[in-house]
Design an enzyme around this catalytic site. Structure first.
Site, PDB file in Angstrom:
ATOM      1  N   CYS A  30       0.868  -1.178   0.000  1.00 25.75           N
ATOM      2  CA  CYS A  30       0.000   0.000   0.000  1.00 25.75           C
ATOM      3  C   CYS A  30       0.905   1.228   0.000  1.00 25.75           C
ATOM      4  CB  CYS A  30      -0.902  -0.050   1.240  1.00 25.75           C
ATOM      5  SG  CYS A  30      -1.519   1.525   1.815  1.00 25.75           S
ATOM      6  N   CYS A  33       0.587   3.825   2.628  1.00 24.50           N
ATOM      7  CA  CYS A  33       0.992   3.341   3.970  1.00 24.50           C
ATOM      8  C   CYS A  33       2.502   3.447   4.096  1.00 24.50           C
ATOM      9  CB  CYS A  33       0.583   1.884   4.171  1.00 24.50           C
ATOM     10  SG  CYS A  33      -1.172   1.593   3.962  1.00 24.50           S
TER      11      CYS A  33
END
Ligand SMILES: Cc1cc2nc3c(=O)[nH]c(=O)nc-3n(C[C@H](O)[C@H](O)[C@H](O)COP(=O)(O)OP(=O)(O)OC[C@H]3O[C@@H](n4cnc5c(N)ncnc54)[C@H](O)[C@@H]3O)c2cc1C
Length: 419
Positions: A30, A33
């Site tokens: 991600c 992230c």
């Protein structure tokens, strides 16, 4: 160091803790992230006496995530004496938003968070868009010896669509493609790097700017936004309303949230099919809606879909999305007529509309989605400039080139004053 915990540990921390806690629900693969992780390390050390920071993998702790109604990654939650405080943050989180949120949740003083100097590549100038605006800017910044990266998105530069350009001063009539190629060669000749990649997420800190693509998180000191007006427009009914609630432009970022669910991939190339295959590996029930008309591309995609048990809809268009709180179904139009597909997520694999991309950055956008700039092509954020059609200047090549050059000069000035 931010401590990693599991559901049980986090529940214990939240039920016992008399203090203040920040929890980062993250996912693997991600990019936003990954971009947030170094900011949290800095945040924890900056406020070590005020609160603790924990991270928890959302995929591995799905039940707790659902219990806390965490539906996207990263999501940051703030707890004060075991009660949720302040406002949650999710998606691409800027340094300003992060500091604002802890100040709001814990009534601590605002401090300056310096993004750590990453050990990897840091670009002096990162230019989003390889049209005349972006390439003209690259000629100037690369020629001035600055480490310059141009990201070239999937959407074609408008100039590439111009059959014949007769009004570019100083040159005889030539095709837009030829003119663009000349600019690209010139920029590369001065040392600019041009890479394919659509920016999917932007995080603009004061010192460091992060640009996330499907495969990379790039770090830069300054950014020039030159994405033009040609990218994917939000033409699907309810698309904008359901962004983050089932509508995603990045299967790698958000796919894991829909493990085992019914999902639709809407695209027309191998990259989109790759995403469909990745979702299939996550046990998703995948449909692939392709707006590709050419028989050759349909056949290749169809072949891949058939092998992996993906339902394939060729030459079809997604026309509307339905669902109140989250996406529930999508309507497509095919040659055979209209069809409704149940789906919890639709992954639209085209360029991200600039409006969505810029929304969380805090950049001032005027009506008609034009980025607001001053005379020096500066946006309201330090170190971020904009040029070309995206500023709604003159919508002409010569204007885009002029703005590209001015934005480059301003970026060079910014670098001189800030390094
Ligand atoms: C058919 C047609 C004919 C034209 N004829 C003329 C003419 O004769 N004379 C004239 O002066 N003007 C003409 N124009 C207008 C001219 O082409 C534009 O004004 C000019 O191309 C704008 O340049 P730009 O760099 O701002 O944007 P663009 O040239 O549109 O380039 C945008 C770039 O941004 C990239 N991008 C978009 N989103 C992202 C993202 N998220 N991440 C990374 N990259 C991204 C795209 O891939 C592209 O490389 C014509 C336009 C069209 C459509």
């Amino acid at each position: 160091m931010v401590k990693e915990v599991n559901s049980q540990e986090l529940s214990q921390i939240l039920s016992n803790d008399k203090g203040r806690v920040v929890v980062d629900f993250y996912s693997t693969e991600c990019p936003p992230c990954e971009a947030l992780a170094p900011l949290l390390i800095e945040l924890e050390s900056l406020y070590s006496n005020d609160f603790s920071v924990y991270k928890i993998n959302r995929q591995d702790n799905r039940e707790l995530a659902l219990e806390l109604n965490v539906r996207s990654s990263p999501t940051l939650l703030f707890f004060d004496k075991s009660h949720e405080a302040g406002t949650r943050l999710s998606g691409t989180i800027t340094v300003q938003q992060l500091i604002g949120a802890v100040v709001d949740a814990f009534q601590v003083e605002a401090r300056t968070l310096i993004v750590p100097d990453a050990h990897e590549n840091i670009w002096d100038v990162l230019i989003l868009g390889a049209g005349p605006a972006g390439l003209a800017a690259a000629v100037y910044t690369a020629r001035a010896g600055k480490k310059t990266l141009v990201l070239k998105g999937k959407a074609k530069s408008h100039l590439e669509l111009a059959h014949l350009v007769e009004n570019y001063p100083g040159l005889p009539p030539l095709s837009g493609k030829e003119l663009l190629q000349n600019m690209e060669t010139q920029a590369q000749g001065f040392g600019a790097t041009i890479e394919m990649g659509d920016a999917l997420d932007l995080t603009f800190g004061h010192d460091m700017k992060l640009v996330t693509t499907r495969t990379n998180v790039y770090k830069a000191k300054t950014i020039i936004l030159a994405m033009g007006k040609g990218q994917h427009q939000q033409t699907i009914e309810n698309e904008e309303r359901l962004i983050g609630l089932g509508v995603s432009y990045c299967a790698t970022c958000d796919g894991a949230f829909y493990r085992g669910k019914k999902v639709v991939v809407y695209g027309n190339d191998e990259e989109a099919m790759d995403d469909a295959l990745m979702l299939k590996q996550l046990d998703c029930d995948v449909s692939f809606v392709s707006y590709c008309k050419s028989t050759q591309c349909s056949e290749t995609l169809h072949e891949s879909a058939k092998k992996k048990g993906i339902v394939y809809y060729p030459d079809a268009r997604v026309t509307s999305l339905s669902g109140q709180a989250t996406l529930e179904s999508i309507t497509i139009e095919t040659e055979a007529g209209t069809k409704t597909l149940e789906a919890e997520a639709v992954f639209i694999i085209q360029s991200v509309p600039s409006k969505s991309l810029l929304r969380k950055t805090g950049i001032n956008v005027e009506s008609k989605d034009c980025i607001a700039i001053d005379k020096e092509l500066r946006t309201n954020l330090p170190g971020i400039f904009a040029a070309g059609d995206i500023t709604c200047g003159g919508l002409q090549v010569a204007v885009a080139v002029g703005e590209g050059v001015s934005s480059a000069l301003s970026a060079l000035k910014y670098l001189r004053q800030n390094s």
